[in-house]
Design a protein around this motif. Structure first.
Motif, PDB file in Angstrom:
ATOM      1  N   ARG A  41       1.482  51.040  42.614  1.00 44.10           N
ATOM      2  CA  ARG A  41       0.284  50.002  41.919  1.00 44.10           C
ATOM      3  C   ARG A  41      -0.792  50.505  42.565  1.00 44.10           C
ATOM      4  O   ARG A  41      -0.871  51.274  43.533  1.00 44.10           O
ATOM      5  CB  ARG A  41       0.927  48.642  42.667  1.00 44.10           C
ATOM      6  CG  ARG A  41       2.206  47.868  42.388  1.00 44.10           C
ATOM      7  CD  ARG A  41       2.258  46.649  43.045  1.00 44.10           C
ATOM      8  NE  ARG A  41       3.868  46.192  42.779  1.00 44.10           N
ATOM      9  CZ  ARG A  41       4.109  45.329  41.823  1.00 44.10           C
ATOM     10  NH1 ARG A  41       3.372  45.264  40.739  1.00 44.10           N
ATOM     11  NH2 ARG A  41       5.205  45.144  41.755  1.00 44.10           N
ATOM     12  N   SER A  42      -1.869  50.015  41.861  1.00 44.58           N
ATOM     13  CA  SER A  42      -2.909  50.237  42.396  1.00 44.58           C
ATOM     14  C   SER A  42      -3.524  49.242  43.394  1.00 44.58           C
ATOM     15  O   SER A  42      -3.207  47.969  43.765  1.00 44.58           O
ATOM     16  CB  SER A  42      -4.060  50.262  40.959  1.00 44.58           C
ATOM     17  OG  SER A  42      -4.186  48.933  40.628  1.00 44.58           O
ATOM     18  N   SER A  43      -4.587  49.477  44.015  1.00 48.42           N
ATOM     19  CA  SER A  43      -5.129  48.548  45.164  1.00 48.42           C
ATOM     20  C   SER A  43      -5.883  47.238  44.514  1.00 48.42           C
ATOM     21  O   SER A  43      -5.321  46.328  45.084  1.00 48.42           O
ATOM     22  CB  SER A  43      -6.277  49.220  46.148  1.00 48.42           C
ATOM     23  OG  SER A  43      -5.877  50.477  46.548  1.00 48.42           O
ATOM     24  N   ALA A  44      -6.154  47.203  43.259  1.00 48.91           N
ATOM     25  CA  ALA A  44      -6.819  46.152  42.575  1.00 48.91           C
ATOM     26  C   ALA A  44      -5.818  45.192  42.400  1.00 48.91           C
ATOM     27  O   ALA A  44      -6.032  43.996  42.299  1.00 48.91           O
ATOM     28  CB  ALA A  44      -7.823  46.757  41.432  1.00 48.91           C
ATOM     29  N   GLU A  45      -4.746  45.754  41.980  1.00 48.63           N
ATOM     30  CA  GLU A  45      -3.537  45.047  41.323  1.00 48.63           C
ATOM     31  C   GLU A  45      -2.995  44.343  42.705  1.00 48.63           C
ATOM     32  O   GLU A  45      -2.644  43.227  42.596  1.00 48.63           O
ATOM     33  CB  GLU A  45      -2.259  45.827  40.802  1.00 48.63           C
ATOM     34  CG  GLU A  45      -1.526  44.915  40.192  1.00 48.63           C
ATOM     35  CD  GLU A  45      -0.302  45.899  39.203  1.00 48.63           C
ATOM     36  OE1 GLU A  45       0.680  45.376  38.856  1.00 48.63           O
ATOM     37  OE2 GLU A  45      -0.686  47.041  39.076  1.00 48.63           O
ATOM     38  N   LEU A  46      -2.917  44.813  43.703  1.00 50.60           N
ATOM     39  CA  LEU A  46      -2.418  44.349  45.198  1.00 50.60           C
ATOM     40  C   LEU A  46      -3.448  43.181  45.490  1.00 50.60           C
ATOM     41  O   LEU A  46      -3.086  42.151  46.021  1.00 50.60           O
ATOM     42  CB  LEU A  46      -2.176  45.310  46.220  1.00 50.60           C
ATOM     43  CG  LEU A  46      -0.991  46.092  45.733  1.00 50.60           C
ATOM     44  CD1 LEU A  46      -1.162  47.204  46.820  1.00 50.60           C
ATOM     45  CD2 LEU A  46       0.111  45.378  45.899  1.00 50.60           C
ATOM     46  N   VAL A  47      -4.643  43.331  45.243  1.00 48.31           N
ATOM     47  CA  VAL A  47      -5.673  42.454  45.774  1.00 48.31           C
ATOM     48  C   VAL A  47      -5.492  41.159  44.719  1.00 48.31           C
ATOM     49  O   VAL A  47      -5.804  40.185  45.540  1.00 48.31           O
ATOM     50  CB  VAL A  47      -7.101  42.970  45.491  1.00 48.31           C
ATOM     51  CG1 VAL A  47      -8.017  41.955  45.656  1.00 48.31           C
ATOM     52  CG2 VAL A  47      -7.384  44.079  46.487  1.00 48.31           C
ATOM     53  N   GLN A  48      -5.275  41.324  43.706  1.00 45.76           N
ATOM     54  CA  GLN A  48      -4.909  40.067  42.693  1.00 45.76           C
ATOM     55  C   GLN A  48      -3.804  39.348  42.863  1.00 45.76           C
ATOM     56  O   GLN A  48      -3.429  38.355  42.359  1.00 45.76           O
ATOM     57  CB  GLN A  48      -5.059  40.677  41.265  1.00 45.76           C
ATOM     58  CG  GLN A  48      -6.269  41.236  40.709  1.00 45.76           C
ATOM     59  CD  GLN A  48      -6.173  42.100  39.443  1.00 45.76           C
ATOM     60  OE1 GLN A  48      -5.051  41.970  38.660  1.00 45.76           O
ATOM     61  NE2 GLN A  48      -7.508  42.463  38.919  1.00 45.76           N
ATOM     62  N   GLY A  49      -2.856  39.988  43.849  1.00 43.99           N
ATOM     63  CA  GLY A  49      -1.671  39.380  44.191  1.00 43.99           C
ATOM     64  C   GLY A  49      -0.405  39.434  43.529  1.00 43.99           C
ATOM     65  O   GLY A  49       0.740  38.794  43.263  1.00 43.99           O
ATOM     66  N   ASN A  50      -0.326  40.695  42.328  1.00 44.15           N
ATOM     67  CA  ASN A  50       0.667  40.967  41.819  1.00 44.15           C
ATOM     68  C   ASN A  50       1.701  42.087  42.726  1.00 44.15           C
ATOM     69  O   ASN A  50       1.743  43.192  42.744  1.00 44.15           O
ATOM     70  CB  ASN A  50       0.397  41.911  40.580  1.00 44.15           C
ATOM     71  CG  ASN A  50       1.683  42.335  39.827  1.00 44.15           C
ATOM     72  OD1 ASN A  50       2.617  41.552  39.882  1.00 44.15           O
ATOM     73  ND2 ASN A  50       1.443  42.973  38.967  1.00 44.15           N
ATOM     74  N   TYR A  51       2.473  41.172  43.396  1.00 45.00           N
ATOM     75  CA  TYR A  51       3.560  41.846  44.493  1.00 45.00           C
ATOM     76  C   TYR A  51       4.712  42.305  43.965  1.00 45.00           C
ATOM     77  O   TYR A  51       5.395  43.265  44.346  1.00 45.00           O
ATOM     78  CB  TYR A  51       3.676  41.249  45.930  1.00 45.00           C
ATOM     79  CG  TYR A  51       2.239  41.035  46.360  1.00 45.00           C
ATOM     80  CD1 TYR A  51       1.681  41.881  47.019  1.00 45.00           C
ATOM     81  CD2 TYR A  51       1.698  39.549  46.486  1.00 45.00           C
ATOM     82  CE1 TYR A  51       0.268  41.700  47.565  1.00 45.00           C
ATOM     83  CE2 TYR A  51       0.424  39.356  47.169  1.00 45.00           C
ATOM     84  CZ  TYR A  51      -0.030  40.346  47.818  1.00 45.00           C
ATOM     85  OH  TYR A  51      -1.478  40.221  48.257  1.00 45.00           O
ATOM     86  N   TRP A  52       5.443  41.323  43.324  1.00 46.61           N
ATOM     87  CA  TRP A  52       6.792  41.100  42.586  1.00 46.61           C
ATOM     88  C   TRP A  52       6.623  41.651  41.292  1.00 46.61           C
ATOM     89  O   TRP A  52       7.930  41.900  40.562  1.00 46.61           O
ATOM     90  CB  TRP A  52       7.453  40.150  43.143  1.00 46.61           C
ATOM     91  CG  TRP A  52       7.504  40.055  44.362  1.00 46.61           C
ATOM     92  CD1 TRP A  52       6.881  39.349  45.406  1.00 46.61           C
ATOM     93  CD2 TRP A  52       8.580  40.747  45.402  1.00 46.61           C
ATOM     94  NE1 TRP A  52       7.236  39.330  46.560  1.00 46.61           N
ATOM     95  CE2 TRP A  52       8.561  40.174  47.005  1.00 46.61           C
ATOM     96  CE3 TRP A  52       9.662  41.613  45.020  1.00 46.61           C
ATOM     97  CZ2 TRP A  52       9.116  40.578  47.869  1.00 46.61           C
ATOM     98  CZ3 TRP A  52      10.440  42.137  46.216  1.00 46.61           C
ATOM     99  CH2 TRP A  52      10.196  41.506  47.483  1.00 46.61           C
TER     100      TRP A  52
END
Length: 283
Positions: A41-52
Motif C-alpha cells: 500500500r501507499s502511505s496516502a492510502e494508509l492515511v485515508q484509513g484503508n487498512y483491510w
C-alpha cells in the motif's frame, strides 16, 4: 494409546474436520496476509484509513526500494548474518561433541551433567535480562556482535546437546563397539561413524537454531544500542517515522527479514522432518 487416524473417524466427524481445517488455516494466515497487503500500500492510502480493503494504489516497488536503498536495512542484514551463522555453527559443533560424550561415555557425573542441561532449558530467559546485561557491560561485550554471538551460543548449546544426546542414544551401540574393536580412535569414531548417522538431527537443529537466532528481538534489543551491532529485527523498528508510523515500510521490512528463515526451512525441509521423526517408529 495413540490417536485414531482421521480415515477411521465417523463420517460426520470427518466432514467437520475437513470443513474446519481450511477455516483454521485462514485464521492462522490472516495476520500474514494483512502484512503482505500493507507492504504494497501507499502511505496516502494508509492515511485515508484503508487498512483491510484491497489496495487501490499499489506501491510495492517504491516501498521495497525505500526499505533496501534509503534505510540501513542491508547493514542490519549483514549484522544478522554475522550473528546467526557463527552462533548456529558453534552451537552445532559444541552440542555434537557434548552429546556424543554424554551418550557414549558412562563417566561419573554423567547424569548430573545431563540434568544440568535439562534444567537450563526450563529457566525463563526473561529473568536473566538484568544479570546478562550487566555481565556484558562488565566484560566490554555490550553493543557488540561478539557479545550476541556468545550469548546465543551459550543458550542454544544446552538444548542442542540434550537433543543430540537423545538422538545418538537411539543409534545401535554395536556400531560404536565395532569401530573401537577395529582400532578407530575416538575422534575417528565421532567424525566418521557418528556424524554421518546424525545428519538429519544436525539439519533439524540447524533450522531451529537459525530461526531462533535470526528472529530474536528481545535479546538484540537488550544487548545492543544504536545501529553498529543491531540485527534486522531491531532495524525493522527503525523504519517507523518520527511522528507517525510508516506501516507499509515496517511491513515490507518485516517480510524481508522473515524471508531467510522461510528459505532455510524449505531448503532443508526433507532433512528437518527426518530429524524430528527419527525413532518415532520401530522396525
Amino acid at each position: 494409546m495413540y490417536p485414531m487416524p482421521v480415515e477411521k473417524w465417523r463420517p460426520g466427524f470427518r466432514w467437520i474436520y475437513r470443513c474446519s481445517l481450511p477455516l483454521a488455516l485462514l485464521v492462522w494466515l490472516l495476520p500474514l496476509l494483512a502484512v503482505m497487503l500493507t507492504s504494497v500500500r501507499s502511505s496516502a492510502e494508509l492515511v485515508q484509513g484503508n487498512y483491510w480493503g484491497w489496495p487501490r494504489d499499489f506501491a510495492a516497488l517504491e516501498n521495497y526500494r525505500t526499505v533496501l536503498m534509503d534505510s540501513p536495512m542491508l547493514h542490519y542484514a549483514w549484522n544478522s548474518c554475522l550473528i546467526t551463522i557463527p552462533s548456529v555453527l558453534g552451537a552445532i559443533v559444541l552440542s555434537a561433541m557434548a552429546g556424543f560424550a554424554l551418550a557414549t561415555y558412562p563417566f561419573r557425573g554423567n547424569a548430573l551433567v545431563l540434568a544440568t542441561f535439562v534444567a537450563g532449558n526450563f529457566v525463563p530467559i526473561q529473568i536473566l535480562m538484568i544479570p546478562v546485561r550487566e555481565l556484558t557491560l562488565q566484560l566490554g561485550l555490550f553493543n557488540s556482535v561478539s557479545g550476541l554471538i556468545l550469548f546465543h551460543l551459550s543458550f542454544q548449546t544446552g538444548f542442542c546437546t540434550l537433543f543430540l544426546r537423545n538422538f545418538i542414544k537411539e543409534l545401535p551401540y554395536e556400531l560404536i563397539e565395532a569401530a573401537r574393536v577395529e582400532g578407530a580412535s575416538e575422534w575417528q569414531l565421532f567424525y566418521k561413524v557418528v556424524l554421518p548417522l546424525i545428519r538429519p538431527a544436525l539439519a533439524a537443529l540447524a533450522v531451529l537454531v537459525f530461526t531462533f537466532v535470526w528472529n530474536d528481538y528481545f535479546w538484540a534489543l537488550c544487548l545492543t544500542q544504536g545501529d553498529s551491532a543491531a540485527p534486522l529485527t531491531v532495524g525493522v523498528a527503525g523504519l517507523k517515522g518520527q511522528w507517525t508510523t510508516a506501516w507499509n515500510l515496517v511491513s515490507a521490512g518485516s517480510l524481508l527479514a522473515a524471508l531467510p528463515s522461510v528459505l532455510i526451512f524449505f531448503a532443508m525441509q526433507k532433512h528437518f522432518v527426518a530429524g524430528l521423526t527419527f525413532g518415532a517408529t520401530k522396525g
